[in-house]
Write a protein that holds these residues in place. Sequence first.
Motif, PDB file in Angstrom:
ATOM      1  N   MET A   1      -1.409  -8.466  -1.513  1.00  0.00           N
ATOM      2  CA  MET A   1       0.034  -8.701  -1.678  1.00  0.00           C
ATOM      3  C   MET A   1       0.801  -7.371  -1.721  1.00  0.00           C
ATOM      4  O   MET A   1       1.859  -7.229  -1.110  1.00  0.00           O
ATOM      5  N   ALA A   2       0.257  -6.407  -2.468  1.00  0.00           N
ATOM      6  CA  ALA A   2       0.920  -5.105  -2.601  1.00  0.00           C
ATOM      7  C   ALA A   2       0.992  -4.389  -1.253  1.00  0.00           C
ATOM      8  O   ALA A   2       2.024  -3.809  -0.896  1.00  0.00           O
ATOM      9  N   LYS A   3      -0.083  -4.440  -0.495  1.00  0.00           N
ATOM     10  CA  LYS A   3      -0.097  -3.795   0.832  1.00  0.00           C
ATOM     11  C   LYS A   3       0.966  -4.408   1.741  1.00  0.00           C
ATOM     12  O   LYS A   3       1.713  -3.689   2.414  1.00  0.00           O
TER      13      LYS A   3
ATOM     14  N   MET B   1       4.415  -3.183   0.629  1.00  0.00           N
ATOM     15  CA  MET B   1       4.672  -1.769   0.904  1.00  0.00           C
ATOM     16  C   MET B   1       4.897  -1.489   2.391  1.00  0.00           C
ATOM     17  O   MET B   1       5.446  -0.450   2.749  1.00  0.00           O
ATOM     18  N   GLN B   2       4.495  -2.448   3.239  1.00  0.00           N
ATOM     19  CA  GLN B   2       4.672  -2.280   4.681  1.00  0.00           C
ATOM     20  C   GLN B   2       5.995  -2.861   5.182  1.00  0.00           C
ATOM     21  O   GLN B   2       6.297  -2.751   6.370  1.00  0.00           O
TER      22      GLN B   2
ATOM     23  N   SER C   1      10.059  -3.102   5.772  1.00  0.00           N
ATOM     24  CA  SER C   1      10.961  -2.047   6.240  1.00  0.00           C
ATOM     25  C   SER C   1      11.716  -1.331   5.117  1.00  0.00           C
ATOM     26  O   SER C   1      11.957  -0.124   5.203  1.00  0.00           O
ATOM     27  N   ASP C   2      12.077  -2.062   4.049  1.00  0.00           N
ATOM     28  CA  ASP C   2      12.861  -1.416   2.992  1.00  0.00           C
ATOM     29  C   ASP C   2      12.047  -0.419   2.171  1.00  0.00           C
ATOM     30  O   ASP C   2      12.602   0.357   1.400  1.00  0.00           O
ATOM     31  N   ALA C   3      10.708  -0.448   2.355  1.00  0.00           N
ATOM     32  CA  ALA C   3       9.835   0.465   1.609  1.00  0.00           C
ATOM     33  C   ALA C   3       9.430   1.679   2.441  1.00  0.00           C
ATOM     34  O   ALA C   3       8.627   2.501   1.980  1.00  0.00           O
ATOM     35  N   GLU C   4       9.996   1.815   3.625  1.00  0.00           N
ATOM     36  CA  GLU C   4       9.626   2.941   4.485  1.00  0.00           C
ATOM     37  C   GLU C   4       9.963   4.284   3.843  1.00  0.00           C
ATOM     38  O   GLU C   4       9.245   5.267   4.010  1.00  0.00           O
TER      39      GLU C   4
ATOM     40  N   LEU D   1      -5.176   1.596  -3.507  1.00  0.00           N
ATOM     41  CA  LEU D   1      -3.845   2.106  -3.167  1.00  0.00           C
ATOM     42  C   LEU D   1      -3.958   3.450  -2.464  1.00  0.00           C
ATOM     43  O   LEU D   1      -3.300   3.689  -1.441  1.00  0.00           O
ATOM     44  N   ASP D   2      -4.792   4.347  -2.986  1.00  0.00           N
ATOM     45  CA  ASP D   2      -4.990   5.654  -2.347  1.00  0.00           C
ATOM     46  C   ASP D   2      -5.507   5.498  -0.918  1.00  0.00           C
ATOM     47  O   ASP D   2      -5.051   6.184  -0.003  1.00  0.00           O
ATOM     48  N   GLU D   3      -6.462   4.585  -0.757  1.00  0.00           N
ATOM     49  CA  GLU D   3      -7.046   4.358   0.572  1.00  0.00           C
ATOM     50  C   GLU D   3      -5.990   3.829   1.545  1.00  0.00           C
ATOM     51  O   GLU D   3      -5.911   4.265   2.699  1.00  0.00           O
ATOM     52  N   PHE D   4      -5.166   2.908   1.068  1.00  0.00           N
ATOM     53  CA  PHE D   4      -4.102   2.345   1.909  1.00  0.00           C
ATOM     54  C   PHE D   4      -3.106   3.430   2.316  1.00  0.00           C
ATOM     55  O   PHE D   4      -2.756   3.560   3.496  1.00  0.00           O
ATOM     56  N   LEU D   5      -2.641   4.212   1.349  1.00  0.00           N
ATOM     57  CA  LEU D   5      -1.655   5.255   1.640  1.00  0.00           C
ATOM     58  C   LEU D   5      -2.228   6.304   2.592  1.00  0.00           C
ATOM     59  O   LEU D   5      -1.537   6.767   3.505  1.00  0.00           O
ATOM     60  N   LYS D   6      -3.486   6.673   2.379  1.00  0.00           N
ATOM     61  CA  LYS D   6      -4.135   7.650   3.262  1.00  0.00           C
ATOM     62  C   LYS D   6      -4.168   7.130   4.692  1.00  0.00           C
ATOM     63  O   LYS D   6      -3.904   7.871   5.651  1.00  0.00           O
ATOM     64  N   GLY D   7      -4.464   5.831   4.833  1.00  0.00           N
ATOM     65  CA  GLY D   7      -4.501   5.214   6.162  1.00  0.00           C
ATOM     66  C   GLY D   7      -3.147   5.196   6.844  1.00  0.00           C
ATOM     67  O   GLY D   7      -3.049   5.199   8.070  1.00  0.00           O
ATOM     68  N   GLU D   8      -2.086   5.197   6.036  1.00  0.00           N
ATOM     69  CA  GLU D   8      -0.718   5.198   6.562  1.00  0.00           C
ATOM     70  C   GLU D   8      -0.168   6.620   6.713  1.00  0.00           C
ATOM     71  O   GLU D   8       0.974   6.805   7.129  1.00  0.00           O
TER      72      GLU D   8
END
Length: 219
Positions: free
Chosen positions: A67-69, A72-73, A75-78, A96-103
């Motif tokens: 849900m969090a991912k 965070m994806q 548009s208003d969270a860009e 969360l760290d893994e997701f952000l690193k991937g982005e």
Amino acid sequence: MRIVLVGPPGAGKGTQAAYLAKNLAIPHISTGDLFRANISQDTPLGRKAQEYMRAGQLVPDEVTIGMAKDRMQQSDAEGGFLLDGFPRNLAQAEALDEFLKGEGLRLDGVLDLEVPEDEVVKRIAGRRMCRKDSSHIFHAIYNPPKTEGVCDTCGGELYQREDDREDTVRKRLEVYHTETEPIIDYYKAQGLVVTISALGKVGEVTERAMAALERESAS
């Protein structure tokens, strides 16, 4: 800015998150809102969460993380976001760290709201809710009704929720110390944690938080 807000129950995270998100012009993303939005929109993750909740079980990390991912994806969270209630344990922090690193992104800071345990108990255990209208909230010490046990606004009976009883509050604090506090050390190792006192008036705490975040972003 991309910020995680942490602190024990009763630290005023929800209140501060709303003010900080407005001041920083970023969305406030809370776990409660994520659950409500996904359930009301009948998303696959919302249906999964509801199954566990109806069975009286904790929603698994993978559902909350999903849900969090998704949120965070949007548009208003860009340009950034403020996370409130997520991550709540080490597994979620690592995800969360893994997701952000991937982005190709990273957190800018972790704001830790510090409140003495006795103050937490006093804040929560003193709450009194109106049975007629739950938006009418009083406090035995900080905002007492004119007549004990009676709502000033509508005359309804005031009561203490089960979740606000002192023994329940202390159990919630135990869970916080066991599950959530370890993420503070995890983020300290990354040099991201800024700790401020959450004592005082709401506006004073917000000013303190904004100043701390500005110092963190400038360093």
